[in-house]
Design an enzyme around this catalytic site. Structure first.
Site, PDB file in Angstrom:
ATOM      1  N   GLY A 164      12.882 -61.343  -6.302  1.00  0.00           N
ATOM      2  CA  GLY A 164      12.405 -60.163  -6.817  1.00  0.00           C
ATOM      3  C   GLY A 164      11.949 -59.264  -5.820  1.00  0.00           C
ATOM      4  O   GLY A 164      10.799 -58.387  -6.168  1.00  0.00           O
TER       5      GLY A 164
ATOM      6  N   GLY B 154      12.970 -56.862  -3.786  1.00  0.00           N
ATOM      7  CA  GLY B 154      13.604 -55.819  -3.479  1.00  0.00           C
ATOM      8  C   GLY B 154      12.914 -54.549  -4.274  1.00  0.00           C
ATOM      9  O   GLY B 154      13.245 -53.330  -3.766  1.00  0.00           O
ATOM     10  N   ARG B 155      11.949 -54.607  -4.894  1.00  0.00           N
ATOM     11  CA  ARG B 155      11.234 -53.627  -5.699  1.00  0.00           C
ATOM     12  C   ARG B 155      10.073 -54.068  -6.322  1.00  0.00           C
ATOM     13  O   ARG B 155       9.797 -55.083  -6.136  1.00  0.00           O
ATOM     14  CB  ARG B 155      12.308 -52.910  -6.405  1.00  0.00           C
ATOM     15  CG  ARG B 155      12.614 -53.747  -7.804  1.00  0.00           C
ATOM     16  CD  ARG B 155      13.844 -53.239  -8.660  1.00  0.00           C
ATOM     17  NE  ARG B 155      14.863 -53.806  -8.178  1.00  0.00           N
ATOM     18  CZ  ARG B 155      15.879 -53.002  -8.582  1.00  0.00           C
ATOM     19  NH1 ARG B 155      16.173 -52.048  -9.272  1.00  0.00           N
ATOM     20  NH2 ARG B 155      17.190 -53.444  -8.312  1.00  0.00           N
TER      21      ARG B 155
ATOM     22  N   ASP C  94      20.875 -64.416  -7.460  1.00  0.00           N
ATOM     23  CA  ASP C  94      20.578 -64.567  -8.907  1.00  0.00           C
ATOM     24  C   ASP C  94      19.799 -65.863  -9.264  1.00  0.00           C
ATOM     25  O   ASP C  94      20.462 -66.730  -9.146  1.00  0.00           O
ATOM     26  CB  ASP C  94      21.577 -64.274  -9.795  1.00  0.00           C
ATOM     27  CG  ASP C  94      21.741 -64.396 -11.351  1.00  0.00           C
ATOM     28  OD1 ASP C  94      20.488 -64.522 -11.735  1.00  0.00           O
ATOM     29  OD2 ASP C  94      22.728 -64.638 -12.114  1.00  0.00           O
ATOM     30  N   VAL C  95      18.382 -65.536  -9.460  1.00  0.00           N
ATOM     31  CA  VAL C  95      17.928 -66.810  -9.605  1.00  0.00           C
ATOM     32  C   VAL C  95      18.037 -67.778 -10.734  1.00  0.00           C
ATOM     33  O   VAL C  95      17.731 -68.706 -10.886  1.00  0.00           O
ATOM     34  CB  VAL C  95      16.011 -66.633  -9.494  1.00  0.00           C
ATOM     35  CG1 VAL C  95      15.757 -65.804  -8.222  1.00  0.00           C
ATOM     36  CG2 VAL C  95      15.771 -65.592 -10.661  1.00  0.00           C
TER      37      VAL C  95
ATOM     38  N   SER D  14       1.768 -62.991 -17.250  1.00  0.00           N
ATOM     39  CA  SER D  14       1.612 -61.907 -18.019  1.00  0.00           C
ATOM     40  C   SER D  14       0.524 -61.873 -19.131  1.00  0.00           C
ATOM     41  O   SER D  14       0.359 -62.942 -19.772  1.00  0.00           O
ATOM     42  CB  SER D  14       2.725 -61.064 -18.719  1.00  0.00           C
ATOM     43  OG  SER D  14       2.502 -60.110 -19.617  1.00  0.00           O
TER      44      SER D  14
ATOM     45  N   TYR E  51       8.973 -61.646 -24.421  1.00  0.00           N
ATOM     46  CA  TYR E  51       8.570 -61.563 -23.291  1.00  0.00           C
ATOM     47  C   TYR E  51       7.385 -62.452 -22.964  1.00  0.00           C
ATOM     48  O   TYR E  51       7.021 -63.130 -22.191  1.00  0.00           O
ATOM     49  CB  TYR E  51       8.122 -60.193 -22.665  1.00  0.00           C
ATOM     50  CG  TYR E  51       7.810 -60.052 -21.392  1.00  0.00           C
ATOM     51  CD1 TYR E  51       8.739 -60.463 -20.163  1.00  0.00           C
ATOM     52  CD2 TYR E  51       6.575 -59.718 -21.121  1.00  0.00           C
ATOM     53  CE1 TYR E  51       8.168 -60.010 -19.008  1.00  0.00           C
ATOM     54  CE2 TYR E  51       5.934 -59.419 -19.707  1.00  0.00           C
ATOM     55  CZ  TYR E  51       6.890 -59.644 -18.774  1.00  0.00           C
ATOM     56  OH  TYR E  51       6.482 -59.631 -17.308  1.00  0.00           O
TER      57      TYR E  51
ATOM     58  N   LYS F 106       6.627 -65.776 -20.344  1.00  0.00           N
ATOM     59  CA  LYS F 106       5.525 -65.895 -19.429  1.00  0.00           C
ATOM     60  C   LYS F 106       4.419 -67.158 -19.873  1.00  0.00           C
ATOM     61  O   LYS F 106       3.876 -67.687 -18.975  1.00  0.00           O
ATOM     62  CB  LYS F 106       4.812 -64.430 -19.455  1.00  0.00           C
ATOM     63  CG  LYS F 106       5.559 -63.251 -18.488  1.00  0.00           C
ATOM     64  CD  LYS F 106       6.233 -63.789 -17.126  1.00  0.00           C
ATOM     65  CE  LYS F 106       6.981 -62.859 -16.625  1.00  0.00           C
ATOM     66  NZ  LYS F 106       7.377 -63.258 -15.141  1.00  0.00           N
TER      67      LYS F 106
END
Length: 298
Positions: free
Chosen positions: A4, A6-7, A54-55, A133, A145, A149
């Site tokens: 991740g 790239g951003r 793609d992990v 999170s 979500y 996490k």
């Protein structure tokens, strides 16, 4: 290796660890984003390369780690920043919503960590930093979500114990930043005219120093911990634990359980949601929660 990368927070970590002298592998499912970050780092005079991955694909994760080891001879750090967030209450949840997040957030983290742990164990050193999170403590509309996490948090505790003898440390961060995930939450709340949970978020790069520290030799004695970064605030997230004192009797039938709650346990119930509790050193140097300390809702 930063998945991740790239951003968002991942890109900020790539820039910071490169500045500190690391050879950085910027891994992202978006090849163009990974290349852009790697090019920016090399243009600044530091060392980076981009890898598309793609992990959530077991074989792709294996090839990603193997490629790093083949090129550099080792892998010293893995940051599992790749993640996916979707909003929805329990009633709104769909099969696809649940599966997508668990495939990327849970399986993707485990796949990369598995292959990295094999290489790190063979070389006798390494550090893995996972992403969790505050939603794992309970935030409305973020149950799936948060559960994904929470699974990563459980991984963190367990892997730290499993890999301690191999010289491999495993920690996690609970970062906050103005990323695409904030856009997802904002859109969800706006479409339903719901209040936003958070109105002001720091730049994603605000997390990079903490993650870089956990990767470094300065954190060589730290493993199995979760560090929360909230802009100007730095804190630890406590592990799930059994609340002492533990009540003991030969048999717990309905009446005795009800009596135990009335006499003792009800007064020690903890809040639901993102909360803060105080921990104080106890005799023998261990840290213990004190039941008389009133939790502070945050």
């Amino acid at each position: 290796m930063v998945t991740g990368g790239g951003r968002g927070v991942g890109a900020g970590v790539c820039r910071e660890v490169a500045r500190l002298g690391a050879n950085v592998v910027v891994a992202d499912i978006d090849d163009a984003k990974a290349i852009a970050v790697a090019d920016e780092i090399t243009a600044a005079g530091n060392r980076a390369e981009a890898r598309a991955c793609d992990v959530a694909d077991w074989h792709a994760a294996a090839a990603l780690i193997a490629g790093c080891v083949d090129r550099h001879g080792r892998i010293d750090g893995l940051v599992n920043a790749a993640g996916l967030m979707r909003m929805g209450t329990l009633v709104e949840m769909t099969e696809g919503l649940f599966d997508a997040m668990f495939t990327v957030n849970v399986a993707g983290t485990a796949y990369c960590a598995h292959h990295a742990a094999i290489a790190m164990s063979a070389q006798g050193s390494g550090a893995i930093v996972n992403f969790v999170s505050g939603s794992q403590m309970g935030i409305p509309e973020m149950g799936a979500y948060g559960a994904s996490k929470g699974a990563v948090a459980s991984f963190t505790y367990t892997w730290a114990l499993e890999l301690a003898g191999a010289g491999v440390r495993v920690n996690a961060v609970s970062p906050m930043g103005m990323t695409r995930m904030v856009d997802v939450a904002t859109t969800y709340h706006d479409e339903r005219s719901l209040p936003h949970h958070v109105n002001v978020m720091p730049d994603p790069s605000a997390n990079a120093g903490t993650i870089s520290f956990l990767l470094s030799d300065r954190a060589k004695d730290i493993t199995g911990q979760i560090v929360r970064v909230e802009g100007n605030l730095l804190s630890l997230i406590v592990h799930p634990a059994i609340a002492a004192p533990v009540l003991d009797r030969p048999e717990w039938d309905f009446e005795s359980v009800a009596d135990a709650f009335d006499r003792d346990l009800r007064a020690r119930l903890l809040p639901v949601g993102v909360s803060s509790l105080e921990v104080r050193p106890a005799a023998g140097g261990t840290n213990m929660w004190h039941a008389e300390d009133a939790p502070t809702k945050r």
